[in-house]
Design a protein around this motif. Structure first.
Motif, PDB file in Angstrom:
ATOM      1  N   GLN A 176     -38.106  11.195 -19.310  1.00 31.22           N
ATOM      2  CA  GLN A 176     -39.250  11.230 -20.223  1.00 31.22           C
ATOM      3  C   GLN A 176     -38.933  10.611 -21.582  1.00 31.22           C
ATOM      4  OE1 GLN A 176     -41.822  12.297 -17.686  1.00 31.22           O
ATOM      5  NE2 GLN A 176     -42.576  12.635 -19.746  1.00 31.22           N
ATOM      6  N   MET A 177     -37.696  10.811 -22.068  1.00 30.89           N
ATOM      7  CA  MET A 177     -37.335  10.413 -23.426  1.00 30.89           C
ATOM      8  C   MET A 177     -36.629   9.068 -23.496  1.00 30.89           C
ATOM      9  SD  MET A 177     -35.987  14.199 -24.594  1.00 30.89           S
ATOM     10  CE  MET A 177     -35.710  13.808 -26.317  1.00 30.89           C
ATOM     11  N   SER A 178     -36.160   8.565 -22.345  1.00 34.12           N
ATOM     12  CA  SER A 178     -35.472   7.278 -22.325  1.00 34.12           C
ATOM     13  C   SER A 178     -36.150   6.384 -21.288  1.00 34.12           C
ATOM     14  CB  SER A 178     -33.986   7.491 -22.014  1.00 34.12           C
ATOM     15  OG  SER A 178     -33.265   6.282 -22.124  1.00 34.12           O
ATOM     16  N   THR A 179     -35.383   5.565 -20.603  1.00 39.60           N
ATOM     17  CA  THR A 179     -35.949   4.630 -19.627  1.00 39.60           C
ATOM     18  C   THR A 179     -35.521   5.009 -18.214  1.00 39.60           C
ATOM     19  OG1 THR A 179     -34.053   3.130 -19.736  1.00 39.60           O
ATOM     20  CG2 THR A 179     -35.837   2.797 -21.340  1.00 39.60           C
ATOM     21  N   SER A 180     -36.246   4.502 -17.228  1.00 34.56           N
ATOM     22  CA  SER A 180     -35.861   4.718 -15.834  1.00 34.56           C
ATOM     23  C   SER A 180     -34.511   4.077 -15.536  1.00 34.56           C
ATOM     24  CB  SER A 180     -36.935   4.148 -14.893  1.00 34.56           C
ATOM     25  OG  SER A 180     -38.152   4.846 -15.027  1.00 34.56           O
ATOM     26  N   HIS A 181     -34.208   2.976 -16.210  1.00 36.96           N
ATOM     27  CA  HIS A 181     -32.905   2.329 -16.037  1.00 36.96           C
ATOM     28  C   HIS A 181     -31.778   3.261 -16.476  1.00 36.96           C
ATOM     29  CE1 HIS A 181     -29.460  -0.254 -17.070  1.00 36.96           C
ATOM     30  NE2 HIS A 181     -29.943  -1.111 -16.179  1.00 36.96           N
ATOM     31  N   GLU A 182     -31.912   3.867 -17.651  1.00 39.24           N
ATOM     32  CA  GLU A 182     -30.886   4.791 -18.144  1.00 39.24           C
ATOM     33  C   GLU A 182     -30.757   5.996 -17.215  1.00 39.24           C
ATOM     34  OE1 GLU A 182     -28.068   6.088 -21.263  1.00 39.24           O
ATOM     35  OE2 GLU A 182     -28.863   4.206 -20.466  1.00 39.24           O
ATOM     36  N   LEU A 183     -31.873   6.475 -16.721  1.00 43.74           N
ATOM     37  CA  LEU A 183     -31.842   7.601 -15.787  1.00 43.74           C
ATOM     38  C   LEU A 183     -31.145   7.218 -14.492  1.00 43.74           C
ATOM     39  CD1 LEU A 183     -32.558  10.393 -14.783  1.00 43.74           C
ATOM     40  CD2 LEU A 183     -34.867   9.566 -14.258  1.00 43.74           C
ATOM     41  N   GLY A 184     -31.381   5.998 -13.997  1.00 42.61           N
ATOM     42  CA  GLY A 184     -30.717   5.551 -12.782  1.00 42.61           C
ATOM     43  C   GLY A 184     -29.209   5.490 -12.949  1.00 42.61           C
ATOM     44  N   VAL A 185     -28.748   5.010 -14.091  1.00 42.58           N
ATOM     45  CA  VAL A 185     -27.311   4.963 -14.377  1.00 42.58           C
ATOM     46  C   VAL A 185     -26.740   6.374 -14.449  1.00 42.58           C
ATOM     47  CG1 VAL A 185     -25.597   4.315 -16.117  1.00 42.58           C
ATOM     48  CG2 VAL A 185     -27.440   2.733 -15.543  1.00 42.58           C
ATOM     49  N   TYR A 186     -27.440   7.248 -15.162  1.00 42.66           N
ATOM     50  CA  TYR A 186     -26.991   8.639 -15.292  1.00 42.66           C
ATOM     51  C   TYR A 186     -26.967   9.338 -13.934  1.00 42.66           C
ATOM     52  CZ  TYR A 186     -27.017  13.545 -16.788  1.00 42.66           C
ATOM     53  OH  TYR A 186     -26.724  14.876 -16.968  1.00 42.66           O
ATOM     54  N   TYR A 228     -28.030   9.419 -27.954  1.00 44.29           N
ATOM     55  CA  TYR A 228     -26.908   9.018 -27.094  1.00 44.29           C
ATOM     56  C   TYR A 228     -27.298   8.739 -25.641  1.00 44.29           C
ATOM     57  CZ  TYR A 228     -24.278  10.866 -31.050  1.00 44.29           C
ATOM     58  OH  TYR A 228     -23.783  11.117 -32.310  1.00 44.29           O
ATOM     59  N   GLY A 229     -28.557   8.923 -25.280  1.00 43.14           N
ATOM     60  CA  GLY A 229     -28.999   8.615 -23.933  1.00 43.14           C
ATOM     61  C   GLY A 229     -28.301   9.447 -22.870  1.00 43.14           C
ATOM     62  N   GLY A 230     -27.821   8.777 -21.832  1.00 42.03           N
ATOM     63  CA  GLY A 230     -27.182   9.468 -20.725  1.00 42.03           C
ATOM     64  C   GLY A 230     -25.914  10.194 -21.110  1.00 42.03           C
ATOM     65  N   VAL A 231     -25.157   9.661 -22.040  1.00 43.35           N
ATOM     66  CA  VAL A 231     -23.935  10.338 -22.500  1.00 43.35           C
ATOM     67  C   VAL A 231     -24.299  11.661 -23.164  1.00 43.35           C
ATOM     68  CG1 VAL A 231     -21.957  10.194 -24.061  1.00 43.35           C
ATOM     69  CG2 VAL A 231     -22.634   8.187 -22.729  1.00 43.35           C
ATOM     70  N   GLY A 232     -25.363  11.669 -23.942  1.00 44.52           N
ATOM     71  CA  GLY A 232     -25.813  12.908 -24.565  1.00 44.52           C
ATOM     72  C   GLY A 232     -26.260  13.929 -23.532  1.00 44.52           C
ATOM     73  N   ALA A 233     -26.953  13.469 -22.481  1.00 46.62           N
ATOM     74  CA  ALA A 233     -27.379  14.371 -21.417  1.00 46.62           C
ATOM     75  C   ALA A 233     -26.181  14.959 -20.690  1.00 46.62           C
ATOM     76  CB  ALA A 233     -28.283  13.632 -20.432  1.00 46.62           C
TER      77      ALA A 233
END
Length: 444
Positions: free
Chosen positions: A258-268, A400-405
């Motif tokens: 919700q807060m970032s992109t589908s690309h970042e979520l896919g990497v995470y 921080y995106g995925g690293v923060g998650a």
């Protein structure tokens, strides 16, 4: 019971298990569960990586978002009844037909409600994302098919998980072949969501067949309204705990989506997939020893706590065995498995892999709470972990995106599994036992 595998053990281990039929039964059951997970880890990882490479981070992120939405609401479908059903069937085997029939009916109703809630929540959160709505609607059928895991609970109570392995592995192998065919056919994203539901549907059929193979008949199950109220009155804290648990287990992916992109979520999600491969270890061990832990509490308190300490020691040891090498090899592992498109997942994996240590001990701690019937305490512990995860994701994901998650997940796992135990006086003994396991983990 004759366990021929004992003769193949090293002498020092053979001496510990010879003549101990109950221990041999537990180890055999654990072996079947490990075999199941090892097959899934090998085949599932290969197929999953193949799919992730084919879809790319963006589409893989959309699929992960749909999966996370279904996972959050799956706790409603389960109703927190798993451990309670095993406990009740162990204690009152003469009533198992009533127990299973009542639980199955409750779960079918709950799974339908969970499905509708999942689809409704997706429409609310992503009103203009038609693809996400369709993915969730298709994958949500896993919630309904999952109600047939009631049969799995019967096999758990008998410590006969090999039949569950037969059923679910057959479904898994067929669905994996279908997924591979979808990649070769360059199928659209929705087809992979349907393949996930197919696996759960086939597993439901397989469980019914194995149950019948063991001379049991679903037609003999009976529904008892009074029993239903009793089970729900016992399970509502676990239901709430399950909901909160799934929130803190999957809210990171939903918030990241919700807060970032589908690309970042896919990497995470690729990092999460590697870290979660190992979750089968504590689950398999605790599923096998849980009935004996219950019996030990009823007969010998010293033996009860002694077994718990050994369980904590073992699970902490296994957590370290996985986390330490992965910390140093994360970059190589991600590049080897997923390719350069997912290379930014390496620092996320370094953080997430340490959550396995806390997750291992939390599974064992939860078995202790169940044996003590402290279900409300479990709810509070899990709620604190979920609250920490939501707050930390809200603070860290935008920057921080995925690293923060990933950082939020590690901290929240510690809070729910260990740190919160110090806030409740009766659990400080347990907290101390877990701390000893952290400091001095042992294999045996």
């Amino acid at each position: 019971m004759n366990q021929g595998w004992v003769s193949y053990l090293p002498a020092f281990l053979r001496k510990k298990v010879e003549g101990r039929q109950e221990l041999q039964k537990v180890l055999t059951n654990t072996g079947w569960l490990f075999g199941d997970r090892l097959l899934r880890m090998g085949v599932g990882l290969f197929v999953g990586i193949w799919i992730a490479r084919y879809l790319g981070p963006t589409q893989y992120g959309l699929l992960s978002y749909a999966s996370s939405m279904c996972a959050v609401f799956s706790a409603i479908a389960i109703l927190g009844l798993d451990a309670i059903v095993v406990r009740e069937v162990v204690r009152e085997p003469e009533r198992e037909q009533e127990i299973l029939g009542t639980v199955m009916t409750l779960r079918l109703a709950a799974s339908l409600a969970a499905y509708l809630l999942t689809v409704g929540a997706t429409f609310y959160l992503r009103p203009d994302d038609r693809l996400s709505q369709v993915l969730v609607a298709v994958m949500g059928w896993t919630l309904i098919f999952g109600s047939f895991d009631t049969i799995d609970l019967w096999f758990q109570s008998k410590v006969q998980s090999k039949y569950v392995v037969y059923a679910k592995n057959s479904a898994f192998i067929i669905s994996s072949a279908v997924r591979g065919g979808l990649v070769l056919a360059k199928a659209p994203l929705v087809a992979f969501a349907a393949a996930n539901s197919l696996e759960f549907g086939l597993a439901a059929v397989g469980l019914c067949c194995m149950y019948r193979h063991n001379g049991q008949f679903i037609s003999r199950w009976r529904v008892r309204l009074q029993l239903a109220w009793k089970l729900l009155s016992d399970s509502w804290p676990l239901l709430l705990s399950g909901i909160v648990f799934m929130v803190y287990l999957r809210i990171d992916q939903i918030m990241l989506g919700q807060m970032s992109t589908s690309h970042e979520l896919g990497v995470y999600a690729s990092a999460v997939k590697i870290a979660e491969i190992w979750f089968f270890i504590p689950t398999a061990i605790v599923s096998s020893v849980f009935p004996n832990i219950i019996r030990a509490r009823e007969t010998d308190e010293k033996e009860f706590y002694g077994r718990l300490q050994k369980l904590y020691n073992l699970l902490a040891f296994l957590g370290y065995v996985i986390a330490i090498p992965t910390t140093f090899l994360a970059g190589i592992v991600v590049s080897l498995f997923y390719g350069e498109a997912y290379s930014s997942a390496a620092p996320m994996l370094v953080l997430l892999i340490w959550s396995d240590v806390f997750a291992n001990l939390a599974v064992a701690r939860n078995a202790f709470l169940m044996a003590m019937n402290w279900t409300r305490v479990l709810l509070v512990m899990t709620f604190l972990g979920a609250l920490a995860n939501i707050a930390l994701n809200y603070l860290l994901v935008p920057k921080y995106g995925g690293v923060g998650a990933a950082a939020a997940s590690v901290i929240s796992y510690w809070v729910a599994g260990h740190g919160a135990c110090y806030l409740y006086k009766p659990l400080r003994r347990t907290a101390g036992m877990m701390t000893r396991a952290f400091v001095y983990p042992r294999f045996w």
